[in-house]
Design a protein around this motif. Structure first.
Motif, PDB file in Angstrom:
ATOM      1  N   GLY A   1     -36.358  13.507 -38.903  1.00  0.00           N
ATOM      2  CA  GLY A   1     -34.662  14.076 -38.650  1.00  0.00           C
ATOM      3  C   GLY A   1     -33.913  13.142 -39.979  1.00  0.00           C
ATOM      4  O   GLY A   1     -33.605  13.867 -40.685  1.00  0.00           O
TER       5      GLY A   1
ATOM      6  N   ALA B   1     -37.302  17.725 -30.422  1.00  0.00           N
ATOM      7  CA  ALA B   1     -37.261  18.842 -29.643  1.00  0.00           C
ATOM      8  C   ALA B   1     -38.697  19.749 -30.008  1.00  0.00           C
ATOM      9  O   ALA B   1     -39.710  19.941 -29.545  1.00  0.00           O
ATOM     10  CB  ALA B   1     -36.033  19.896 -29.629  1.00  0.00           C
ATOM     11  N   PHE B   2     -38.330  19.362 -31.389  1.00  0.00           N
ATOM     12  CA  PHE B   2     -39.737  20.877 -32.346  1.00  0.00           C
ATOM     13  C   PHE B   2     -40.735  19.949 -31.807  1.00  0.00           C
ATOM     14  O   PHE B   2     -41.865  20.487 -31.880  1.00  0.00           O
ATOM     15  CB  PHE B   2     -38.887  20.993 -32.986  1.00  0.00           C
ATOM     16  CG  PHE B   2     -38.076  22.064 -33.833  1.00  0.00           C
ATOM     17  CD1 PHE B   2     -38.805  23.470 -33.361  1.00  0.00           C
ATOM     18  CD2 PHE B   2     -36.984  21.985 -34.206  1.00  0.00           C
ATOM     19  CE1 PHE B   2     -37.528  24.563 -33.145  1.00  0.00           C
ATOM     20  CE2 PHE B   2     -36.366  23.393 -34.516  1.00  0.00           C
ATOM     21  CZ  PHE B   2     -36.664  24.121 -33.984  1.00  0.00           C
TER      22      PHE B   2
ATOM     23  N   VAL C   1     -32.772  17.321 -32.107  1.00  0.00           N
ATOM     24  CA  VAL C   1     -33.338  18.615 -32.929  1.00  0.00           C
ATOM     25  C   VAL C   1     -34.660  18.421 -33.411  1.00  0.00           C
ATOM     26  O   VAL C   1     -35.708  19.321 -32.993  1.00  0.00           O
ATOM     27  CB  VAL C   1     -32.948  19.615 -33.986  1.00  0.00           C
ATOM     28  CG1 VAL C   1     -33.120  21.209 -34.496  1.00  0.00           C
ATOM     29  CG2 VAL C   1     -31.035  20.201 -33.229  1.00  0.00           C
TER      30      VAL C   1
ATOM     31  N   PRO D   1     -27.755  14.671 -34.481  1.00  0.00           N
ATOM     32  CA  PRO D   1     -27.994  15.893 -34.150  1.00  0.00           C
ATOM     33  C   PRO D   1     -29.239  16.610 -34.906  1.00  0.00           C
ATOM     34  O   PRO D   1     -30.370  16.685 -33.819  1.00  0.00           O
ATOM     35  CB  PRO D   1     -27.109  16.744 -35.268  1.00  0.00           C
ATOM     36  CG  PRO D   1     -25.944  15.320 -34.807  1.00  0.00           C
ATOM     37  CD  PRO D   1     -26.366  14.331 -35.115  1.00  0.00           C
ATOM     38  N   TYR D   2     -29.257  16.138 -36.102  1.00  0.00           N
ATOM     39  CA  TYR D   2     -31.567  16.209 -36.651  1.00  0.00           C
ATOM     40  C   TYR D   2     -31.936  15.561 -35.945  1.00  0.00           C
ATOM     41  O   TYR D   2     -32.730  16.499 -35.873  1.00  0.00           O
ATOM     42  CB  TYR D   2     -31.105  15.935 -38.388  1.00  0.00           C
ATOM     43  CG  TYR D   2     -30.006  16.772 -38.832  1.00  0.00           C
ATOM     44  CD1 TYR D   2     -29.859  17.825 -39.667  1.00  0.00           C
ATOM     45  CD2 TYR D   2     -28.591  15.495 -38.883  1.00  0.00           C
ATOM     46  CE1 TYR D   2     -28.924  18.331 -40.248  1.00  0.00           C
ATOM     47  CE2 TYR D   2     -27.409  16.243 -39.261  1.00  0.00           C
ATOM     48  CZ  TYR D   2     -27.726  17.854 -40.336  1.00  0.00           C
ATOM     49  OH  TYR D   2     -26.701  18.470 -40.796  1.00  0.00           O
TER      50      TYR D   2
END
Length: 93
Positions: free
Chosen positions: A19, A78-79, A75, A71-72
């Motif tokens: 991230g 999750a990926f 995400v 935030p990065y």
């Protein structure tokens, strides 16, 4: 990795530097279309994000308000978790 809690923990550990790399690659202000420069900044910010646990400094001196890379990281977490779970379910074990 056979269990969902293990996948969640491992993907979280991997998501912090990845991230940070995505954050540094995206937020490079003076890079333009220079992909190698963006990749280098991404590597530096990946290390800084890991060391500062999601809050890399905005400048070289480390003074002032830091960036927020969470935030990065979320995400990417999750990926990675979805990809690991999908791989686990589709393996031939």
């Amino acid at each position: 990795m056979k269990s969902l809690p293990g996948i969640i923990v491992l993907s979280f550990i991997l998501a912090i530097p990845v991230g940070g790399f995505v954050f540094g690659f995206y937020m490079c202000k003076d890079c333009g279309w220079n992909v190698l420069g963006r990749a280098f900044i991404g590597c530096v910010v990946a290390w800084l994000t890991t060391v500062t646990f999601g809050y890399p400094p905005k400048n070289e001196g480390g003074v002032g308000e830091p960036y927020n890379a969470w935030p990065y990281i979320i995400v990417v977490w999750a990926f990675i978790a979805v990809a690991m779970e999908w791989t686990r379910r589709n393996s031939d074990d």
